[in-house]
Design a protein around this motif. Sequence first.
Motif, PDB file in Angstrom:
ATOM      1  N   HIS A  84      20.990   8.906  -4.755  1.00  0.00           N
ATOM      2  CA  HIS A  84      20.277   8.874  -5.883  1.00  0.00           C
ATOM      3  C   HIS A  84      19.792   7.563  -6.543  1.00  0.00           C
ATOM      4  CE1 HIS A  84      24.713   8.468  -7.228  1.00  0.00           C
ATOM      5  NE2 HIS A  84      23.960   8.093  -8.102  1.00  0.00           N
ATOM      6  N   GLU A  85      20.603   6.543  -6.290  1.00  0.00           N
ATOM      7  CA  GLU A  85      20.491   5.212  -6.901  1.00  0.00           C
ATOM      8  C   GLU A  85      19.280   4.683  -6.344  1.00  0.00           C
ATOM      9  OE1 GLU A  85      24.053   2.985  -6.397  1.00  0.00           O
ATOM     10  OE2 GLU A  85      25.011   3.898  -7.683  1.00  0.00           O
ATOM     11  N   SER A  86      18.727   4.920  -5.127  1.00  0.00           N
ATOM     12  CA  SER A  86      17.508   4.718  -4.763  1.00  0.00           C
ATOM     13  C   SER A  86      16.304   4.858  -5.486  1.00  0.00           C
ATOM     14  CB  SER A  86      17.269   4.896  -3.322  1.00  0.00           C
ATOM     15  OG  SER A  86      18.338   4.584  -2.376  1.00  0.00           O
ATOM     16  N   PHE A  87      16.566   5.923  -6.211  1.00  0.00           N
ATOM     17  CA  PHE A  87      15.434   6.537  -7.277  1.00  0.00           C
ATOM     18  C   PHE A  87      15.718   6.484  -8.547  1.00  0.00           C
ATOM     19  CE2 PHE A  87      15.112   8.354  -3.074  1.00  0.00           C
ATOM     20  CZ  PHE A  87      13.975   8.064  -2.575  1.00  0.00           C
ATOM     21  N   GLY A  88      17.074   6.056  -9.001  1.00  0.00           N
ATOM     22  CA  GLY A  88      17.591   5.943 -10.386  1.00  0.00           C
ATOM     23  C   GLY A  88      17.322   7.279 -11.050  1.00  0.00           C
ATOM     24  N   VAL A  89      17.924   8.361 -10.549  1.00  0.00           N
ATOM     25  CA  VAL A  89      17.819   9.560 -10.964  1.00  0.00           C
ATOM     26  C   VAL A  89      19.476   9.719 -11.377  1.00  0.00           C
ATOM     27  CG1 VAL A  89      15.900  10.530 -10.295  1.00  0.00           C
ATOM     28  CG2 VAL A  89      18.105  10.821  -8.715  1.00  0.00           C
ATOM     29  N   GLU A  90      19.768  10.681 -12.484  1.00  0.00           N
ATOM     30  CA  GLU A  90      21.149  11.307 -12.934  1.00  0.00           C
ATOM     31  C   GLU A  90      21.067  12.594 -12.912  1.00  0.00           C
ATOM     32  OE1 GLU A  90      22.009   9.470 -16.658  1.00  0.00           O
ATOM     33  OE2 GLU A  90      22.105   7.333 -16.028  1.00  0.00           O
ATOM     34  N   PHE A  91      22.265  13.255 -12.723  1.00  0.00           N
ATOM     35  CA  PHE A  91      22.347  14.829 -12.608  1.00  0.00           C
ATOM     36  C   PHE A  91      23.734  15.154 -12.923  1.00  0.00           C
ATOM     37  CE2 PHE A  91      23.279  12.476  -8.735  1.00  0.00           C
ATOM     38  CZ  PHE A  91      24.394  12.956  -7.981  1.00  0.00           C
ATOM     39  N   PRO A  92      23.876  16.416 -13.027  1.00  0.00           N
ATOM     40  CA  PRO A  92      25.439  16.800 -13.364  1.00  0.00           C
ATOM     41  C   PRO A  92      26.379  17.418 -12.384  1.00  0.00           C
ATOM     42  CG  PRO A  92      23.826  18.429 -13.999  1.00  0.00           C
ATOM     43  CD  PRO A  92      22.936  17.371 -13.500  1.00  0.00           C
ATOM     44  N   ARG A  93      25.526  17.964 -11.193  1.00  0.00           N
ATOM     45  CA  ARG A  93      26.380  18.286  -9.957  1.00  0.00           C
ATOM     46  C   ARG A  93      25.249  18.454  -8.845  1.00  0.00           C
ATOM     47  NH1 ARG A  93      26.844  24.618 -11.894  1.00  0.00           N
ATOM     48  NH2 ARG A  93      24.634  25.021 -12.324  1.00  0.00           N
ATOM     49  N   GLY A  94      26.093  18.383  -7.760  1.00  0.00           N
ATOM     50  CA  GLY A  94      25.296  18.449  -6.544  1.00  0.00           C
ATOM     51  C   GLY A  94      25.974  19.062  -5.486  1.00  0.00           C
ATOM     52  N   LEU A  95      25.810  18.423  -4.232  1.00  0.00           N
ATOM     53  CA  LEU A  95      26.121  19.293  -2.910  1.00  0.00           C
ATOM     54  C   LEU A  95      27.450  19.434  -2.896  1.00  0.00           C
ATOM     55  CD1 LEU A  95      25.390  19.773   0.179  1.00  0.00           C
ATOM     56  CD2 LEU A  95      26.214  17.487   0.615  1.00  0.00           C
ATOM     57  N   GLU A  96      28.382  18.826  -3.555  1.00  0.00           N
ATOM     58  CA  GLU A  96      29.845  19.188  -3.608  1.00  0.00           C
ATOM     59  C   GLU A  96      30.328  20.527  -4.336  1.00  0.00           C
ATOM     60  OE1 GLU A  96      29.108  18.228  -7.660  1.00  0.00           O
ATOM     61  OE2 GLU A  96      28.341  17.178  -5.696  1.00  0.00           O
ATOM     62  N   SER A  97      29.126  20.538  -5.477  1.00  0.00           N
ATOM     63  CA  SER A  97      29.155  21.940  -5.996  1.00  0.00           C
ATOM     64  C   SER A  97      28.896  23.195  -5.293  1.00  0.00           C
ATOM     65  CB  SER A  97      28.599  21.918  -7.437  1.00  0.00           C
ATOM     66  OG  SER A  97      29.292  20.747  -8.198  1.00  0.00           O
ATOM     67  N   VAL A  98      27.875  22.918  -4.546  1.00  0.00           N
ATOM     68  CA  VAL A  98      27.133  24.127  -3.816  1.00  0.00           C
ATOM     69  C   VAL A  98      28.362  24.327  -2.554  1.00  0.00           C
ATOM     70  CG1 VAL A  98      25.344  24.608  -2.045  1.00  0.00           C
ATOM     71  CG2 VAL A  98      24.951  23.287  -4.065  1.00  0.00           C
ATOM     72  N   LEU A  99      28.957  23.490  -1.958  1.00  0.00           N
ATOM     73  CA  LEU A  99      30.032  23.819  -0.764  1.00  0.00           C
ATOM     74  C   LEU A  99      31.128  24.344  -1.218  1.00  0.00           C
ATOM     75  CD1 LEU A  99      29.352  20.399   1.450  1.00  0.00           C
ATOM     76  CD2 LEU A  99      28.393  22.677   1.843  1.00  0.00           C
ATOM     77  N   SER A 100      31.539  23.897  -2.567  1.00  0.00           N
ATOM     78  CA  SER A 100      32.498  24.660  -3.069  1.00  0.00           C
ATOM     79  C   SER A 100      32.376  25.828  -3.781  1.00  0.00           C
ATOM     80  CB  SER A 100      33.250  23.591  -4.144  1.00  0.00           C
ATOM     81  OG  SER A 100      32.377  23.268  -5.274  1.00  0.00           O
ATOM     82  N   GLY A 101      31.286  26.589  -3.707  1.00  0.00           N
ATOM     83  CA  GLY A 101      30.743  27.613  -4.265  1.00  0.00           C
ATOM     84  C   GLY A 101      30.535  27.596  -5.984  1.00  0.00           C
ATOM     85  N   GLU A 102      30.471  26.641  -6.450  1.00  0.00           N
ATOM     86  CA  GLU A 102      30.268  26.481  -7.866  1.00  0.00           C
ATOM     87  C   GLU A 102      28.743  26.621  -8.255  1.00  0.00           C
ATOM     88  OE1 GLU A 102      32.506  22.927  -9.054  1.00  0.00           O
ATOM     89  OE2 GLU A 102      34.300  23.785  -8.373  1.00  0.00           O
ATOM     90  N   ALA A 103      27.992  26.445  -7.544  1.00  0.00           N
ATOM     91  CA  ALA A 103      26.670  26.436  -7.584  1.00  0.00           C
ATOM     92  C   ALA A 103      25.668  26.597  -6.577  1.00  0.00           C
ATOM     93  CB  ALA A 103      26.209  24.756  -8.458  1.00  0.00           C
ATOM     94  N   LYS A 104      24.673  27.196  -6.892  1.00  0.00           N
ATOM     95  CA  LYS A 104      23.760  27.548  -5.921  1.00  0.00           C
ATOM     96  C   LYS A 104      22.838  26.175  -5.654  1.00  0.00           C
ATOM     97  CE  LYS A 104      23.302  32.494  -6.983  1.00  0.00           C
ATOM     98  NZ  LYS A 104      22.484  33.542  -7.281  1.00  0.00           N
ATOM     99  N   VAL A 105      22.348  26.214  -4.410  1.00  0.00           N
ATOM    100  CA  VAL A 105      21.527  24.915  -3.912  1.00  0.00           C
ATOM    101  C   VAL A 105      20.309  24.827  -4.872  1.00  0.00           C
ATOM    102  CG1 VAL A 105      20.284  25.934  -1.934  1.00  0.00           C
ATOM    103  CG2 VAL A 105      20.717  23.621  -1.816  1.00  0.00           C
ATOM    104  N   ASN A 106      19.410  25.745  -5.099  1.00  0.00           N
ATOM    105  CA  ASN A 106      18.114  25.582  -5.680  1.00  0.00           C
ATOM    106  C   ASN A 106      18.454  25.211  -6.960  1.00  0.00           C
ATOM    107  OD1 ASN A 106      16.475  26.384  -3.796  1.00  0.00           O
ATOM    108  ND2 ASN A 106      16.884  28.413  -4.039  1.00  0.00           N
TER     109      ASN A 106
END
Length: 277
Positions: free
Chosen positions: A85-107
Amino acid sequence: MENRTMKRQIFFKDADNHEMNEALRVIRTNLHFLNEKEMERTILVTSTTPKEGKSVIASNYAMSIAITGKKVLLIDCDIRRPRAHESFGVEFPRGLESVLSGEAKVNDVILREVEKNLDILPTRNLSHNVTELFLGDKMKSLLEELKGEYNTIILDTPPLIVASDAAILSRHCDGVVYVVAYDQVSKRELEFGKIMMDNARANIYGFVVNKVDKNGLSYGNYGYYNNNYSYYKDYYTEEGEAEFRTYIPRKGIKGFIEKMKRDYRRHLSGDQKGKRW
């Protein structure tokens, strides 16, 4: 997606960096011929040790495809030290780790249209039980779910000497791009990484030699495909033409030593266009 703070260079956004852009286009073209699928290509990028430039290669390769009008997804699988994400300078609250742990949906966590035609599935740092997230069928199912939306999915993975994640994930990918920083990795380390990928039966598309200085003597700031510099400079720029026309070889022993040094630099850089002195 506010608070953009560019930390890594996307070379296709630098109109003056012609040589770097052309080198990345060479990588894109070679990988296209190795895998000509128009949809659902999955390519993994890794290296042997940290700081060899794999994330820069992954991000810029993704951008090189996006500018052709094809949809690309860059997935940051380096959960211990996420950097994509640093290559594009973006910020976000959660990501792949949340999807794989079942805490969020990928979309809900994919960052859409970070650049035109380019989406990112980022990740946040986890330091424990990371490899276990990639075991089993969760990542395989996730990739299968996403493939139909993209021409190419690129996985930016941890260095092999740090974790076995890249070897595990390579089983779900069409091929692997192995980044090697010039004069930075020992033969023993490189052999170790290659054995890991062989044991995983990874399909290694090839090696990108990175961080080669323009003179071919040491590594500097991201010199991709070093011989491209001299070719591009000689062919397209007035500076290169002028340098070629004004060079006058010395005579005697000093000229012989100078010639040996120039030939040695050409040999290291892969620049064997023919003798010109």
